[in-house]
Write a protein that holds these residues in place. Structure first.
Motif, mmCIF file in Angstrom:
data_model
loop_
_atom_site.group_PDB
_atom_site.id
_atom_site.type_symbol
_atom_site.label_atom_id
_atom_site.label_comp_id
_atom_site.label_asym_id
_atom_site.label_seq_id
_atom_site.Cartn_x
_atom_site.Cartn_y
_atom_site.Cartn_z
ATOM 1 N N THR A 1 -3.350 6.811 1.562
ATOM 2 C CA THR A 1 -2.158 7.124 0.769
ATOM 3 C C THR A 1 -1.436 5.850 0.345
ATOM 4 O O THR A 1 -0.994 5.718 -0.805
ATOM 5 C CB THR A 1 -1.204 8.021 1.574
ATOM 6 N N LEU A 2 -1.331 4.904 1.280
ATOM 7 C CA LEU A 2 -0.692 3.624 0.954
ATOM 8 C C LEU A 2 -1.466 2.890 -0.137
ATOM 9 O O LEU A 2 -0.873 2.309 -1.049
ATOM 10 C CB LEU A 2 -0.601 2.750 2.208
ATOM 11 N N PHE A 3 -2.798 2.921 -0.037
ATOM 12 C CA PHE A 3 -3.607 2.239 -1.043
ATOM 13 C C PHE A 3 -3.424 2.889 -2.419
ATOM 14 O O PHE A 3 -3.296 2.189 -3.435
ATOM 15 C CB PHE A 3 -5.078 2.260 -0.648
ATOM 16 N N LYS A 4 -3.423 4.218 -2.469
ATOM 17 C CA LYS A 4 -3.235 4.898 -3.750
ATOM 18 C C LYS A 4 -1.862 4.602 -4.345
ATOM 19 O O LYS A 4 -1.702 4.535 -5.567
ATOM 20 C CB LYS A 4 -3.420 6.412 -3.566
ATOM 21 N N LEU A 5 -0.882 4.401 -3.461
ATOM 22 C CA LEU A 5 0.467 4.109 -3.927
ATOM 23 C C LEU A 5 0.558 2.708 -4.528
ATOM 24 O O LEU A 5 1.292 2.486 -5.498
ATOM 25 C CB LEU A 5 1.449 4.246 -2.762
ATOM 26 N N HIS A 6 -0.204 1.768 -3.973
ATOM 27 C CA HIS A 6 -0.113 0.360 -4.394
ATOM 28 C C HIS A 6 -1.454 -0.168 -4.899
ATOM 29 O O HIS A 6 -1.715 -1.371 -4.813
ATOM 30 C CB HIS A 6 0.360 -0.518 -3.227
ATOM 31 N N TRP A 7 -2.310 0.689 -5.436
ATOM 32 C CA TRP A 7 -3.673 0.265 -5.753
ATOM 33 C C TRP A 7 -3.718 -0.845 -6.793
ATOM 34 O O TRP A 7 -4.536 -1.764 -6.690
ATOM 35 C CB TRP A 7 -4.502 1.461 -6.219
ATOM 36 N N GLN A 8 -2.847 -0.821 -7.794
ATOM 37 C CA GLN A 8 -2.927 -1.835 -8.842
ATOM 38 C C GLN A 8 -2.498 -3.203 -8.314
ATOM 39 O O GLN A 8 -3.132 -4.221 -8.622
ATOM 40 C CB GLN A 8 -2.064 -1.443 -10.042
ATOM 41 N N HIS A 9 -1.429 -3.223 -7.506
ATOM 42 C CA HIS A 9 -1.027 -4.486 -6.880
ATOM 43 C C HIS A 9 -2.138 -5.022 -5.983
ATOM 44 O O HIS A 9 -2.485 -6.208 -6.033
ATOM 45 C CB HIS A 9 0.237 -4.282 -6.037
ATOM 46 N N THR A 10 -2.701 -4.128 -5.167
ATOM 47 C CA THR A 10 -3.713 -4.549 -4.191
ATOM 48 C C THR A 10 -4.955 -5.104 -4.879
ATOM 49 O O THR A 10 -5.444 -6.184 -4.512
ATOM 50 C CB THR A 10 -4.101 -3.356 -3.304
ATOM 51 N N LEU A 11 -5.474 -4.405 -5.862
ATOM 52 C CA LEU A 11 -6.664 -4.880 -6.566
ATOM 53 C C LEU A 11 -6.402 -6.197 -7.291
ATOM 54 O O LEU A 11 -7.287 -7.050 -7.394
ATOM 55 C CB LEU A 11 -7.147 -3.812 -7.554
ATOM 56 N N THR A 12 -5.181 -6.372 -7.786
ATOM 57 C CA THR A 12 -4.841 -7.630 -8.455
ATOM 58 C C THR A 12 -4.860 -8.784 -7.471
ATOM 59 O O THR A 12 -5.421 -9.856 -7.765
ATOM 60 C CB THR A 12 -3.453 -7.523 -9.119
ATOM 61 N N TYR A 13 -4.254 -8.604 -6.291
ATOM 62 C CA TYR A 13 -4.254 -9.680 -5.293
ATOM 63 C C TYR A 13 -5.665 -9.955 -4.788
ATOM 64 O O TYR A 13 -6.020 -11.117 -4.538
ATOM 65 C CB TYR A 13 -3.330 -9.318 -4.126
ATOM 66 N N TRP A 14 -6.472 -8.915 -4.646
ATOM 67 C CA TRP A 14 -7.867 -9.142 -4.265
ATOM 68 C C TRP A 14 -8.606 -9.923 -5.342
ATOM 69 O O TRP A 14 -9.418 -10.803 -5.026
ATOM 70 C CB TRP A 14 -8.563 -7.795 -4.024
ATOM 71 N N SER A 15 -8.344 -9.637 -6.603
ATOM 72 C CA SER A 15 -9.057 -10.322 -7.686
ATOM 73 C C SER A 15 -8.679 -11.800 -7.753
ATOM 74 O O SER A 15 -9.535 -12.637 -8.053
ATOM 75 C CB SER A 15 -8.786 -9.639 -9.024
ATOM 76 N N VAL A 16 -7.405 -12.138 -7.477
ATOM 77 C CA VAL A 16 -7.028 -13.550 -7.533
ATOM 78 C C VAL A 16 -7.688 -14.323 -6.387
ATOM 79 O O VAL A 16 -7.965 -15.524 -6.515
ATOM 80 C CB VAL A 16 -5.495 -13.756 -7.519
ATOM 81 N N PHE A 17 -7.986 -13.632 -5.281
ATOM 82 C CA PHE A 17 -8.710 -14.314 -4.209
ATOM 83 C C PHE A 17 -10.183 -14.489 -4.561
ATOM 84 O O PHE A 17 -10.828 -15.424 -4.070
ATOM 85 C CB PHE A 17 -8.538 -13.550 -2.893
ATOM 86 N N PHE A 18 -10.731 -13.616 -5.374
ATOM 87 C CA PHE A 18 -12.076 -13.853 -5.912
ATOM 88 C C PHE A 18 -12.069 -15.132 -6.751
ATOM 89 O O PHE A 18 -12.996 -15.944 -6.667
ATOM 90 C CB PHE A 18 -12.519 -12.667 -6.757
#
Length: 498
Positions: free
Chosen positions: A10-27
């Motif tokens: 539920t937390l991931f679905k709530l913040h999925w766009q922020h989370t995927l963005t931060y993961w992508s910058v670490f890529f």
């Protein structure tokens, strides 16, 4: 059993766009940190510099990564300024990839790597901090995934570069070095940030016609990285943060350290690297609050230093007596180590959901000690070196994200723990490589294992001390809360009596 329970999902679905963005910058971070070692000989030809001169670009990248990690703490804790910084840094990384083929001397190349290193440091601090702030007590699982993307980027970068690397001397009109010498040099310099200490025996010529195709590799990596700033821009648009308002300065002014956070979160001390450790900030906290910052930083100084040293010098150790591995076989060790770290972080995404951070850290640090001791015992076995390298990567992979989540949880997400821990980790990765390299140069290759083993014991000892201080801190914090409650009750009784 489901991989993730309803709360995490539920937390991931709530913040999925922020989370995927931060993961992508670490890529993007991983993509940038891994390309230099494999391509360094082709860049030497491009800049027509000596091996001694070209190794300065390693120092330039590592030093400014440390500077960037510190500067990441200067950005105010508003989403606007954090995302603006990430947008600029990811764009700069693509720009650096694009202009590296145009750097025709080592000074320009060092400046380009300094810009890239500074951008990587800012990304490191901000992405970790924002993810911790977003998920707080549930951040451990998401931090493991965040650091998995560094490994993913670090695996992609050499794969892109490999088809474009010169197989023979890339400077014509001179006596060409043998392909085996070039392969040996490239493997020696392939450690992330490590430079060989005895390279004068390989005289590569600088005069002649330069023939290299490595520029295509950098342009491809620039294109691969472009979706990352696009993702940051999309997030800013989603949050209605465009255009950036001049009324929201991204850097803290000296008199704005006490400013309030729009979200209502406590961000005291995030304004500078050691802002939460000043006497004014410590008035409301016990002495253990400061000690936890110091011990947490020291543990990551040691463990990230071990990662950097092992990646930088495992090839040198393998080709030296008594192992005397072939250049091609020994060259696989660094790739195996980073692949194990990446796989380990992927596995710890699930383990961090099932087990607490102290248990994972204890398991990881004890595992690192056992593997290092076994490597010293079976130091003549080539097979065990491959096995030990793989297990060491798996064990040490989760230390940084677990330590970061654990420390921030203990300190109730109040201060500059993230900035301090990230900066200490970057410092350790740079300084311990220099120390271990100097010891290897003076004492021989076996000293490499000895140094890493001693560092492992020191790191575990610091962690035990950290757990003790954490216990004292929790007790004192609980006692303070009880005292405050008692004073409130006493005041209410006196008020009612009057």
């Amino acid at each position: 059993m489901k991989l993730l329970d309803g709360r995490i999902w539920t937390l991931f679905k709530l913040h999925w766009q922020h989370t995927l963005t931060y993961w992508s910058v670490f890529f993007s971070f991983g993509l940038c940190i891994a390309f230099l070692g494999p391509t360094i000989l082709d860049l030497r030809c491009q800049t027509q510099s000596t091996l001694q001169q070209i190794t300065w670009v390693f120092f330039s990248q590592q030093f400014f990564l440390l500077v960037g990690s510190s500067l990441g703490g200067l950005f105010k804790k508003t989403l606007l300024c954090s995302l603006s910084a990430l947008l600029c840094c990811t764009l700069l990384i693509s720009l650096v990839f694009a202009i590296i083929p145009l750097c025709n001397n080592v000074v320009l190349l060092s400046i380009a790597m300094a810009v890239a290193g500074k951008s990587m440091g800012v990304i490191d601090t901000i992405a970790n901090r924002q993810l911790v702030k977003l998920y707080q007590k549930d951040s451990a699982t998401f931090l493991q995934a965040l650091h998995f993307f560094i490994g993913l980027g670090a695996l992609v970068s050499p794969l892109v570069a490999d088809p474009f690397l010169a197989e023979d001397s890339c400077v014509l009109g001179s006596n060409s070095s043998s392909s085996s010498d070039l392969e040996h040099l490239r493997s020696s310099m392939a450690g992330h940030g490590a430079a060989p200490h005895n390279i004068s025996q390989y005289p590569l010529h600088t005069e002649g016609v330069v023939i290299t195709r490595v520029a295509y590799a950098f342009w491809i990596m620039a294109l691969i990285n472009l979706p990352v700033p696009a993702a940051v821009l999309a997030l800013m648009s989603h949050e209605r943060l465009l255009p950036c308002s001049s009324k929201s300065p991204c850097l803290l002014e000296k008199d704005s350290l006490a400013g309030s956070n729009p979200s209502g979160d406590s961000d005291e001390g995030h304004g500078s690297l050691f802002g939460c450790c000043t006497p004014a900030k410590l008035k409301g906290h016990s002495f253990t609050f400061f000690i936890l910052h110091v011990l947490g930083g020291a543990i990551l100084f040691i463990t990230d230093g071990i990662i950097g040293s092992y990646a930088g010098f495992i090839y040198t150790y393998a080709v030296s007596p008594p192992l005397l591995m072939g250049h091609k076989t020994a060259g696989c060790l660094d790739s195996i180590f980073w692949a194990a770290i990446t796989l380990g972080r992927l596995a710890f995404i699930y383990l961090s959901y099932k087990y607490t951070a102290p248990r994972l850290l204890t398991f990881s640090l004890v595992g690192v000690i056992l593997v290092q001791c076994l490597l010293m015992i079976f130091y003549t076995s080539c097979v065990f070196l491959f096995i030990g390298t793989c297990v060491l990567g798996l064990c040490i992979s989760s230390v940084f994200p677990s330590m970061l989540a654990f420390t921030e949880d203990i300190l109730d997400y109040k201060g500059c723990a993230t900035t301090i821990l990230v900066t200490c980790a970057s410092t350790g990765e740079m300084m311990l490589q220099l120390l271990v390299g100097s010891v290897i140069h003076s004492r021989g290759s076996y000293a490499f294992l000895l140094c890493c083993t001693i560092a492992s014991f020191i790191g575990f000892g610091l962690f035990l001390l950290f757990l003790y201080v954490e216990h004292v801190h929790r007790n004192s914090y609980a006692g303070k809360e009880q005292m405050d409650t008692y004073k409130d009750i006493e005041w209410n009784c006196n008020y009612n009596r009057h």
